[in-house]
Enzyme design. Structure first.
Site, short mmCIF file in Angstrom:
data_model
loop_
_atom_site.label_atom_id
_atom_site.label_comp_id
_atom_site.label_asym_id
_atom_site.label_seq_id
_atom_site.Cartn_x
_atom_site.Cartn_y
_atom_site.Cartn_z
N GLU A 197 48.45 18.24 -17.31
CA GLU A 197 47.92 18.65 -15.89
C GLU A 197 46.26 18.15 -16.04
O GLU A 197 45.48 19.66 -15.42
CB GLU A 197 48.58 20.06 -15.54
N GLU A 243 57.74 20.06 -15.80
CA GLU A 243 57.93 21.66 -15.38
C GLU A 243 58.36 21.47 -14.17
O GLU A 243 57.94 22.09 -13.05
CB GLU A 243 56.22 22.57 -15.95
#
Ligand SMILES: *[C@@H]1O[C@H](CO)[C@@H](O)[C@H](O)[C@H]1NC(C)=O
Ligand SMILES: *[C@@H]1O[C@H](CO)[C@@H](O)[C@H](O)[C@H]1NC(C)=O
Ligand SMILES: *[C@@H]1O[C@H](CO)[C@@H](O)[C@H](O)[C@H]1NC(C)=O
Length: 493
Positions: free
Chosen positions: A124, A270
């Site tokens: 991220e 995720e």
């Protein structure tokens, strides 16, 4: 290896084929995020056995730890290894990238080695709250890593960048999936990255969290976070959205289309639901979320913009991690579908057939003795109680005590007992860790209540005091790999 092939008689082949046929595509697709930010991580060997016992065929890691990869060697489990954000800068140098690939990928690439399928370049890195810290380094790192893989003859291994869903959105005045575009501050960057991924046949990897939609806004319609209906649908170009996961996914599809890559494969890096640390983080909600998600994956439902499509998904996560940062919220340490010790929390069916039973637990877990640490009812001076609780909670995980959590609502004494015990366990039940200026005493009686569990820590090879042992376990894995590699060489001749 020799033993393995000797076993592979004709009868075995057919049993295996029959079993394989009965496995649904969703089971093939389902992966698990295996994070290790815990004071007492389970040994990789125990975790790998548990993955096998549950038929899990893919894992996503957050590093390329030798001990972990050693335990995965020879299993055929598909692995995504990762380069942490702090190393991205280093990887902007192509020689460093080559070294990284050599040490952490090529080395495991042999028959009986590790089935590495992806390299996650950063985690991220474009998160808005990072203020652009990794904007300049991520794309060069991605390119260097994929080029190094290609040059090493490993072009089947794809480099990808797991991104938070905050890299795209729809305009406030047109909040529908079809209006999705990449975030204005990184549009050029995302365009160039997507071009590179497409050219190399690599997927776009995104983390999507319906839970966070609910956590971040009290106005968010609860049913829209799940998959079992009941929310007012969002209608967009004739498509009807009944859950935020689909809406979010299709916003990405639109953003990709806007930069000329509407067909780029998407991996869900995720997705999951935590079970403690917040009023919406409960077993009931987690079970509801996973039941809905897993059924849809099994049926290859897809989304309105990509209907009837198989989706590659990694659940977050496998195990609770008691030293994860709680900056995003107290729920951060409770994402596991299994507790820190590999015990299942609630029934689920990974194959999405709705046969909810408990997952297979971790086997052969060694625990510390059944001793807890609690508030001393005979304490004379309690003036320093708050100070001592505070100390305990600075070095141990007290997130279950907060508002809406499993141990909320206890009195000051209950709070103190919980905090003292968490600290005592993290300290491997050392005598001096259950004193707190004579405010605490050890006990053989389990202080747990119906909702609030007072854990006993695991006595793992990898407890905090044995970072050393953890290291040598890693070297052992490496040595085993080397032996396997040599056998392989020998067999080739
Ligand atoms: C990956 O490779 C680098 C060498 O470039 C090495 O320094 C590093 O320790 C390796 N990472 C792991 C987790 O083994
Ligand atoms: C990003 O900026 C905000 C506001 O200026 C600041 O509070 C935060 O600490 C910064 N974060 C990072 C990772 O630099
Ligand atoms: C117990 O601990 C929690 C979390 O630290 C706190 O919010 C709560 O007020 C405490 N309760 C009492 C009675 O001290």
């Amino acid at each position: 290896m020799a033993k393995d092939s000797a076993l592979r008689g004709p009868w075995l082949c057919c049993v295996v084929a029959a079993l394989a046929a009965s496995v649904s595509p969703a089971a093939e697709a389902l992966g698990m995020n295996w994070g290790t930010q815990a004071t007492h991580p389970l040994s990789p060997k125990i975790v790998v056995q548990m993955l096998k016992d549950n038929g899990i065929k893919k894992v996503k890691l957050f590093d390329a730890d030798q001990g972990t990869l050693g335990a995965l060697a020879g299993t055929d489990i598909e692995v995504m290894v990762a380069i942490p954000n702090v190393l991205l800068d280093l990887m902007t140098d192509s020689d460093n990238a080559r070294d990284w690939v050599r040490h952490n990928v090529s080395r495991y690439h042999f028959d009986g080695g590790v089935n590495i399928k992806y390299v996650a370049v950063g985690n991220e890195p474009f998160l808005a709250s990072y203020n652009g810290t990794f904007d300049k380094v991520t794309l060069p790192a991605l390119k260097n890593i994929q080029n190094a893989l290609n040059d090493a003859g490993l072009s089947d291994v794809k480099a990808t960048v797991p991104l938070n869903a905050d890299v795209y959105n729809s305009p406030k005045d047109k909040p529908v999936p079809s209006a999705g575009t990449f975030r204005p501050d990184i549009t050029d960057l995302m365009t160039e990255m997507v071009d590179f991924l497409a050219k190399n046949g690599a997927p776009f990897t995104v983390n999507i969290y319906p839970y966070l939609s609910l956590y971040l806004s009290d106005d968010f319609p609860v049913n829209f976070a799940f998959f079992d209906g009941g929310a007012d649908p969002v209608v967009d170009n004739g498509n009807s959205y009944t859950n935020v996961f689909d809406a979010n996914f299709d916003t990405l599809v639109s953003a990709l289309k806007a930069v000329g890559h509407g067909d780029l494969p998407i991996v869900i890096g995720e997705v999951g639901w935590p079970t403690d640390g917040d009023k919406h983080a409960t077993y009931v909600y987690a079970q509801r979320f996973y039941t809905g998600l897993l059924k849809r994956l099994a049926a290859n439902v897809g989304t309105p913009l990509r209907p009837n499509k198989y989706m590659e998904v990694y659940l977050f996560g496998l195990l609770d991690e008691d030293i994860k940062s709680v900056a995003p919220g107290a729920f951060e340490r409770h994402w596991g579908v299994l507790r820190f010790d590999g015990q299942p929390k609630f029934p689920m069916d990974l194959t999405g057939q709705g046969q909810n039973t408990m997952l297979a637990p971790a086997k052969d877990v060694q625990y510390l003795p059944k001793t807890w640490c609690v508030y001393n009812a005979n304490a004379k001076d309690t003036s320093k109680l708050a100070e001592n609780v505070n100390f305990a909670c600075t070095f141990a995980d007290c997130t279950a005590l907060g508002f809406g959590s499993s141990c909320a609502g206890m009195d000051a004494i209950g709070n103190a007992s919980y905090a003292f015990n968490m600290y005592f366990q993290v300290q491997n039940q050392k005598d001096e860790a259950c004193d707190f200026q004579a405010l605490a005493v050890p006990t053989q009686t389990d202080p747990s209540t119906d909702t609030c569990h007072f854990p006993i820590q695991i006595a793992a090879a990898s407890s905090t005091s044995s970072g050393h042992r953890r290291h040598s376990a890693g070297s052992l894995g490496a040595a085993a790999l080397l032996v396997l590699a040599l056998i392989q060489l020998f067999m080739l001749h």
